[in-house]
Motif scaffolding. Structure first.
Motif, PDB file in Angstrom:
ATOM      1  N   VAL A  51      51.913  44.071  44.330  1.00  0.00           N
ATOM      2  CA  VAL A  51      51.519  45.399  44.789  1.00  0.00           C
ATOM      3  C   VAL A  51      50.523  45.966  43.784  1.00  0.00           C
ATOM      4  CG1 VAL A  51      53.689  45.807  45.996  1.00  0.00           C
ATOM      5  CG2 VAL A  51      53.481  46.479  43.596  1.00  0.00           C
ATOM      6  N   TYR A  52      49.824  47.017  44.211  1.00  0.00           N
ATOM      7  CA  TYR A  52      48.758  47.573  43.374  1.00  0.00           C
ATOM      8  C   TYR A  52      49.017  49.047  43.079  1.00  0.00           C
ATOM      9  CZ  TYR A  52      46.525  43.234  44.668  1.00  0.00           C
ATOM     10  OH  TYR A  52      46.264  41.893  44.848  1.00  0.00           O
ATOM     11  N   GLN A  53      48.624  49.430  41.862  1.00  0.00           N
ATOM     12  CA  GLN A  53      48.652  50.829  41.454  1.00  0.00           C
ATOM     13  C   GLN A  53      47.468  51.079  40.538  1.00  0.00           C
ATOM     14  OE1 GLN A  53      52.969  51.056  39.994  1.00  0.00           O
ATOM     15  NE2 GLN A  53      52.826  52.818  41.369  1.00  0.00           N
ATOM     16  N   ALA A  54      47.046  52.328  40.432  1.00  0.00           N
ATOM     17  CA  ALA A  54      45.949  52.692  39.541  1.00  0.00           C
ATOM     18  C   ALA A  54      46.402  53.829  38.637  1.00  0.00           C
ATOM     19  CB  ALA A  54      44.713  53.092  40.338  1.00  0.00           C
ATOM     20  N   TYR A  55      46.080  53.716  37.365  1.00  0.00           N
ATOM     21  CA  TYR A  55      46.518  54.682  36.369  1.00  0.00           C
ATOM     22  C   TYR A  55      45.378  55.012  35.410  1.00  0.00           C
ATOM     23  CZ  TYR A  55      51.362  53.693  37.709  1.00  0.00           C
ATOM     24  OH  TYR A  55      52.539  53.560  38.399  1.00  0.00           O
ATOM     25  N   THR A  76      42.202  52.431  35.728  1.00  0.00           N
ATOM     26  CA  THR A  76      42.767  51.106  35.447  1.00  0.00           C
ATOM     27  C   THR A  76      43.603  50.672  36.648  1.00  0.00           C
ATOM     28  OG1 THR A  76      42.888  51.667  33.097  1.00  0.00           O
ATOM     29  CG2 THR A  76      44.123  49.724  33.827  1.00  0.00           C
ATOM     30  N   VAL A  77      43.194  49.588  37.296  1.00  0.00           N
ATOM     31  CA  VAL A  77      43.894  49.084  38.480  1.00  0.00           C
ATOM     32  C   VAL A  77      44.808  47.937  38.048  1.00  0.00           C
ATOM     33  CG1 VAL A  77      43.672  48.126  40.787  1.00  0.00           C
ATOM     34  CG2 VAL A  77      41.937  49.712  39.920  1.00  0.00           C
ATOM     35  N   LEU A  78      46.062  48.045  38.412  1.00  0.00           N
ATOM     36  CA  LEU A  78      47.059  47.043  38.042  1.00  0.00           C
ATOM     37  C   LEU A  78      47.542  46.281  39.260  1.00  0.00           C
ATOM     38  CD1 LEU A  78      49.303  49.140  35.611  1.00  0.00           C
ATOM     39  CD2 LEU A  78      47.325  47.695  35.029  1.00  0.00           C
ATOM     40  N   ALA A  79      47.660  44.969  39.106  1.00  0.00           N
ATOM     41  CA  ALA A  79      48.375  44.133  40.068  1.00  0.00           C
ATOM     42  C   ALA A  79      49.757  43.901  39.487  1.00  0.00           C
ATOM     43  CB  ALA A  79      47.645  42.813  40.282  1.00  0.00           C
ATOM     44  N   VAL A  80      50.767  44.436  40.153  1.00  0.00           N
ATOM     45  CA  VAL A  80      52.131  44.356  39.650  1.00  0.00           C
ATOM     46  C   VAL A  80      52.908  43.370  40.527  1.00  0.00           C
ATOM     47  CG1 VAL A  80      54.212  45.652  39.036  1.00  0.00           C
ATOM     48  CG2 VAL A  80      51.965  46.757  38.914  1.00  0.00           C
ATOM     49  N   GLU A  81      53.333  42.286  39.923  1.00  0.00           N
ATOM     50  CA  GLU A  81      54.100  41.273  40.637  1.00  0.00           C
ATOM     51  C   GLU A  81      55.574  41.606  40.486  1.00  0.00           C
ATOM     52  OE1 GLU A  81      53.983  36.403  41.118  1.00  0.00           O
ATOM     53  OE2 GLU A  81      53.536  37.313  39.176  1.00  0.00           O
ATOM     54  N   ILE A  82      56.262  41.791  41.625  1.00  0.00           N
ATOM     55  CA  ILE A  82      57.679  42.145  41.586  1.00  0.00           C
ATOM     56  C   ILE A  82      58.469  41.120  42.390  1.00  0.00           C
ATOM     57  CG2 ILE A  82      57.164  44.596  41.310  1.00  0.00           C
ATOM     58  CD1 ILE A  82      57.883  45.020  44.240  1.00  0.00           C
TER      59      ILE A  82
END
Length: 238
Positions: free
Chosen positions: A31-35, A82-88
């Motif tokens: 999933v993706y999030q930006a911070y 900053t765009v993160l690809a978060v693997e869960i």
């Protein structure tokens, strides 16, 4: 930093109206999030969210890379650089879906607004369907999932479900550069692969929303996220 991709045609022009599409393996979902950098950079460096990340606030995760690009403006919006690809783990993603409520009231699906509000307050996750986006961030005629996590879900996302955190801001900027240059084939070839996600075989949903057009996935056995097509007429006897 490029992520594994495949093929130049990764943004379908047509798809089921309500379908979860994600980059996933047998054990994980991305999933993706930006911070802002003060949160995103330490998260990518350490593989976990820093103390500045508030576990008591709702956080929204997006399986669609392009919807994330729409939301953060290709990492150009303030506080989303900053765009993160978060693997869960898949079990966590499935748990959130199974315990989610829709983010908006739907007449005929919920008994009344008061009942929906009570359910929404209790639910640790929220499902919201927004128009999917193409490479130019134009609306597509089908929806993309946003999943809001609060309370128990947000804490478990940060502390139990996260497998890896990758800074994909360079990838976002590279794709955006190609789009601006008119090289849509080149941009498309760099997109993360997102395919329909059916969920875990052993999971179950507490409520059936699929028949009303605002679905949560049901499993055991797996069912499509979108309403099924009409059944074919029976074959003639003989």
């Amino acid at each position: 930093m490029r992520q594994p991709t495949a093929g130049p045609t990764l943004v379908p022009k047509t798809a089921p109206q309500y379908e979860i599409r994600a980059r996933h393996t047998d054990t994980t979902v991305t999933v993706y999030q930006a911070y802002a950098p003060r949160i995103g950079l330490p998260a990518a460096r350490d593989g976990r969210f820093p103390p500045a990340w508030k576990r008591d606030r709702m956080t929204w995760i997006k399986p669609s890379f392009l919807w994330m690009m729409y939301r953060c403006g290709w990492a150009a919006k303030e506080g989303q650089e900053t765009v993160l690809a978060v693997e869960i783990v898949r079990e966590g993603f499935d748990w959130a879906l199974e315990h989610a409520e829709l983010s908006h009231y739907v007449r005929g699906l919920h008994p009344d607004r008061a009942t929906w509000r009570r359910s929404l307050r209790r639910a640790p996750a929220r499902v919201q369907w927004d128009p999917e986006r193409d490479l130019r961030l134009n609306r597509l005629p089908y929806r993309s999932l946003q999943l809001g996590l609060a309370g128990e879900a947000a804490a478990r996302y940060a502390d139990e479900w996260t497998v890896s955190v990758t800074d994909v801001t360079p990838l976002a900027r590279e794709i955006h550069h190609l789009v601006r240059a008119g090289d849509l084939d080149g941009a498309s070839a760099l997109l993360p692969v997102e395919t329909p996600y059916a969920g875990g075989a052993g999971a179950r949903a507490p409520r059936d929303l699929s028949s009303r057009g605002f679905p949560l996935p049901r499993r055991s056995p797996p069912l499509p996220v979108s309403p099924p097509p009409p059944a074919a007429p029976p074959l003639p006897a003989g």
